[in-house]
Scaffold this active site. Sequence first.
Site: not given
Lengths: 336, 428
Positions: A68, A137
């Site tokens: 990321e 998540h």
Amino acid sequence: MNAETKIESRELSYAEAIREAMDIALSTDERVVLMGEDIGVYGGAFQVTGDLVEKYGEDRVMDTPISELGGAGVAVGAAMTGLRPIFEFQFSDFATLAMEQIVNQAAKVRYMLGGSVSVPVVMRFPAGSGTGAAAQHSQSLEAWLGHVPGLKVVQPSTPEDAKGLLLAALEDPDPVMIFEHKILYKMKGPVPAGHYITPIGKAAIRREGKDLTIVGTSIMVHKAMAAAETLAEEGIDAEVIDLRSVRPMDRETVLASVRKTGRLLCVYEGVKTLGVGAEVSAMVAESDAFDFLDAPIVRLGGAECPIPYNPELEKAVVPQVPDILDAARKLATGAI
Amino acid sequence: MPVEVIMPKVDMDMAKGRIMAWHVAEGDTVAKGDPLFDIETDKAAFEVEASDAGTVHHLAATETDIAIGTAVAWLYAEGETVGDPSATVQSAAVPEPEEREPSVEAEKPAEPPAPAAPTPDTEKTRATPRARALAREGGLEIAALAGTGPRGRVQAEDVRATIDHAPNAATAAPTSFVPDTGALAITRKEGEGTPLVLIHGFAGDATAWAPLEAHLKGRALIRIDLPSHGKSPKQRIGGFPALVKEVRHAFDALNLEQAHVVGHSLGGAVALALADTRPRKVASLTALAPAGLGPQIDGAALGGICNATRPESLAPWLRTLVVDETLITDAYTRIAFAPRNDPALRAAQAAMADALFPDGVQAFDLRAALQRLEVPARIIWGKRDRIIPWQHALQAPGRVSLHLFEDVGHLPQIEITAEVGKILQSSL
């Protein structure tokens, strides 16, 4: 909103509306590129980009490596050099990995280079709980990014706004962070065809009422609306405001509503402490609308814990319709 | 159950009162109406009477600010055990932390009860920002209000209730004004000739004559405010004879050789009674839409005007007084309302209305007086009067002139001021 081009309205899902926005952008602006993990042939973790890679090719719909920080860095750099990248995170939780690029670079480059460069990057963050994706998540981290001057942070709650805010983000010269609620991806709603924008920094009054103001964000707007219907049957007339934009925040719409109702309930999924509702509350408390408050401000936010995997516990740690009903009833009847 | 004696609210601005002196001591037996204590406000001093007979206990301290509505003493009926009065207080305003130990401890039986303690400062009163803002706008002191919210918090509703329900409470209990004594208010305009004595109607005051006065230039005018009206003291008027007695007393005190007496509505009835009882002093009588000539009267309008706590609720009733409702402008309403923005005045007038017009009926009858009237007299009436039927005028004996106007209501002196002026001038 661009009325001339908003010809017709169809039922689209939230995910489809986002895809349509990206499709329009890709087809009308060659600077627009999509970047993200598995957004190509796989179609994205939540199938939002879908088959766009087939239409626009891998040069414009780019799979990035599982980094990321690296992907976000490429997107920020591409924006600085003239592209209009839309970077997708698989889960908003992974923004934590890219914070250097988001917070230290994207948000500050314009300032540090004296305005000679801007970073027109758009980042999309699938956020929120309810999918059984557990602690790493399922978070709602919009307040984190909302704390950073230089970023704009929006939370569309409807398919129409999901499309309109994305197209508005692409027109914005500065980095715009879009927090999309995972549970909403399949929600359907009317979406105008063609290009239009939903202005960043403008809240929407989803339901007018006089007894209390419920300011909600993202999926909480829908829970607040469901609660408002029940409240209406009980004779409590709630006004529901969809904040839509966390930074900048639509001060006037919120204050005007509180001046009218005298009661404020903030509902947000992020952790209650230091969350979006904390800012809304403080904004009201510091304003002239303070004199119109006829009850303490009430916040409903996420519990002080990681999102549990257990589905029952997962529901229990974020505000649900009965929680909103309970708080609204107490507020409206002067019991708090 | 003992009856609480509260610090009364005697004027609109009053949030606290101060007991200057007690006329009674702990354990004294009092009769209903006996003076209990003197209070002083920013504006005036009053004597407060006992609302019931009984034994007085738990007297509050003197020379201390006490919020209105707070119990300052308790009246116990014969045989009632003198206990802890805080246990009987029904008001939500009683703060829990101030609850006292049961008074079985005999050591301090006569100490004033908790509710009589001075209320805390505004800063310490639990109230919402909205309630504070409304109280500020309404000129109320937040500390004086009873909060119905959690932990006694004053909420906007409590402030609105205080503002809104003051007159309703007054209607329910017309005792909520402190009767005053003294002469009726007289205002004069110097001028020529035999003076005109002007007596206004119910819920009006001397200023109601202002438009007509423009048509009476140069005449000597004397205006009397009825009891509990205008600047006259608020009095408990038991019935029409008592009212006439007060006005006649004022009239006699004027020591006039003669006067032309002009009265409107209730004032018309009073004028007729004056003419009946002081015929040699009354040069002529002019009664505008007078009361007293039949039982019918619009009780709803009387009550509505009496109880209106704001111009918005007064205006619809004012409009029933006239035919051309455009006469009742916002400005007219505001001016008409201004003196009525006083709960004590409204309470006093409500009590008077109850005595004179119980159940919306004219409880006094001057038809006999009209028949025997000897002074030159005229009745002026609008044929579209919605308050008192104009047909009452038709009972007048032949020597009384009738001036009946087609499209005029209950206020000829306002609706057809010039005509009324001419009629008056022609007879002077």
